[in-house]
Design a protein around this motif. Structure first.
Motif, PDB file in Angstrom:
ATOM      1  N   THR A  73     -11.644   7.346   0.973  1.00 52.83           N
ATOM      2  CA  THR A  73     -12.254   6.975  -0.128  1.00 52.83           C
ATOM      3  C   THR A  73     -11.506   7.372  -1.425  1.00 52.83           C
ATOM      4  OG1 THR A  73     -14.339   7.180   0.858  1.00 52.83           O
ATOM      5  CG2 THR A  73     -14.345   6.728  -1.317  1.00 52.83           C
ATOM      6  N   SER A  85     -15.729  13.709  -1.598  1.00 49.48           N
ATOM      7  CA  SER A  85     -15.542  12.573  -0.706  1.00 49.48           C
ATOM      8  C   SER A  85     -14.503  12.742   0.532  1.00 49.48           C
ATOM      9  CB  SER A  85     -15.431  11.315  -1.142  1.00 49.48           C
ATOM     10  OG  SER A  85     -14.329  11.061  -2.023  1.00 49.48           O
ATOM     11  N   ASP A 115     -14.566   3.839  -3.990  1.00 51.14           N
ATOM     12  CA  ASP A 115     -15.729   4.207  -4.165  1.00 51.14           C
ATOM     13  C   ASP A 115     -16.462   3.314  -5.618  1.00 51.14           C
ATOM     14  OD1 ASP A 115     -14.720   5.716  -6.557  1.00 51.14           O
ATOM     15  OD2 ASP A 115     -15.465   7.411  -5.769  1.00 51.14           O
ATOM     16  N   MET A 166     -10.687   2.990   1.284  1.00 50.06           N
ATOM     17  CA  MET A 166     -11.834   2.250   0.392  1.00 50.06           C
ATOM     18  C   MET A 166     -12.111   2.897  -0.704  1.00 50.06           C
ATOM     19  SD  MET A 166     -12.163   2.037   3.760  1.00 50.06           S
ATOM     20  CE  MET A 166     -12.580   3.715   4.538  1.00 50.06           C
ATOM     21  N   HIS A 220      -9.600   7.296   7.683  1.00 47.31           N
ATOM     22  CA  HIS A 220     -10.716   6.836   6.547  1.00 47.31           C
ATOM     23  C   HIS A 220     -10.814   7.499   5.206  1.00 47.31           C
ATOM     24  CE1 HIS A 220     -11.804   4.413  10.061  1.00 47.31           C
ATOM     25  NE2 HIS A 220     -11.745   5.722  10.850  1.00 47.31           N
TER      26      HIS A 220
END
Length: 150
Positions: free
Chosen positions: A125, A43, A82, A80, A123
């Motif tokens: 993850t 990711s 997961d 963010m 951004h």
């Protein structure tokens, strides 16, 4: 050759030369980038990992990192998490083994504060922890160890 084909060839040469320049100017960063990507998993893109390593090395690299990031209109910058249940069993085992050995996620070990990631426009993850693992701070809010000099 038409003009379009020449532009494509030039852009390919620039992409290769950027990687070469990065290796020549900052081999330690390149090595750390590759280790971070291998540890973190699928990711994390190469460019994001490189920017994270640059920020971990020195906060003064923020203006450079901001120029390298590409804004995504539909996604706010930041970290963010997961979903653990959506991971396949091999990835879950790999992450459990990592957490058992290191006690923290690769991003947590890197030591880049979440606010700095947001300021950079990245951004990222981050790993969700297994349900049976006690909660830890997924992203470091401040460095807990002195900066190492190489």
């Amino acid at each position: 050759m038409s003009g379009g084909e020449e532009d494509t060839d030039r852009s390919r040469k620039r992409a290769v030369s950027l990687t070469t320049v990065r290796w020549l100017l900052a081999p330690r960063w390149q090595w750390r980038t590759r280790r971070l990507r291998a540890a973190h998993g699928f990711s994390l893109s190469y460019e994001s990992a490189w920017c994270l390593v640059a920020l971990a090395d020195d906060v003064a690299n923020l203006p450079y990192v901001r120029r390298r990031t590409r804004p995504v209109p539909s996604v706010a910058p930041g970290v963010m998490i997961d979903v653990w249940a959506r991971l396949d069993s091999a990835e879950q085992q790999r992450r459990r083994a990592w957490l058992t050995r290191h006690g923290r996620t690769p991003l947590h070990l890197l030591g880049v504060p979440e606010e700095l990631i947001e300021l950079a426009g990245l951004h990222i993850t981050e790993w969700a922890l297994p349900p049976d693992v006690p909660s830890i701070s997924l992203v470091v809010q401040q460095r807990s160890w002195p900066k190492r000099s190489d």
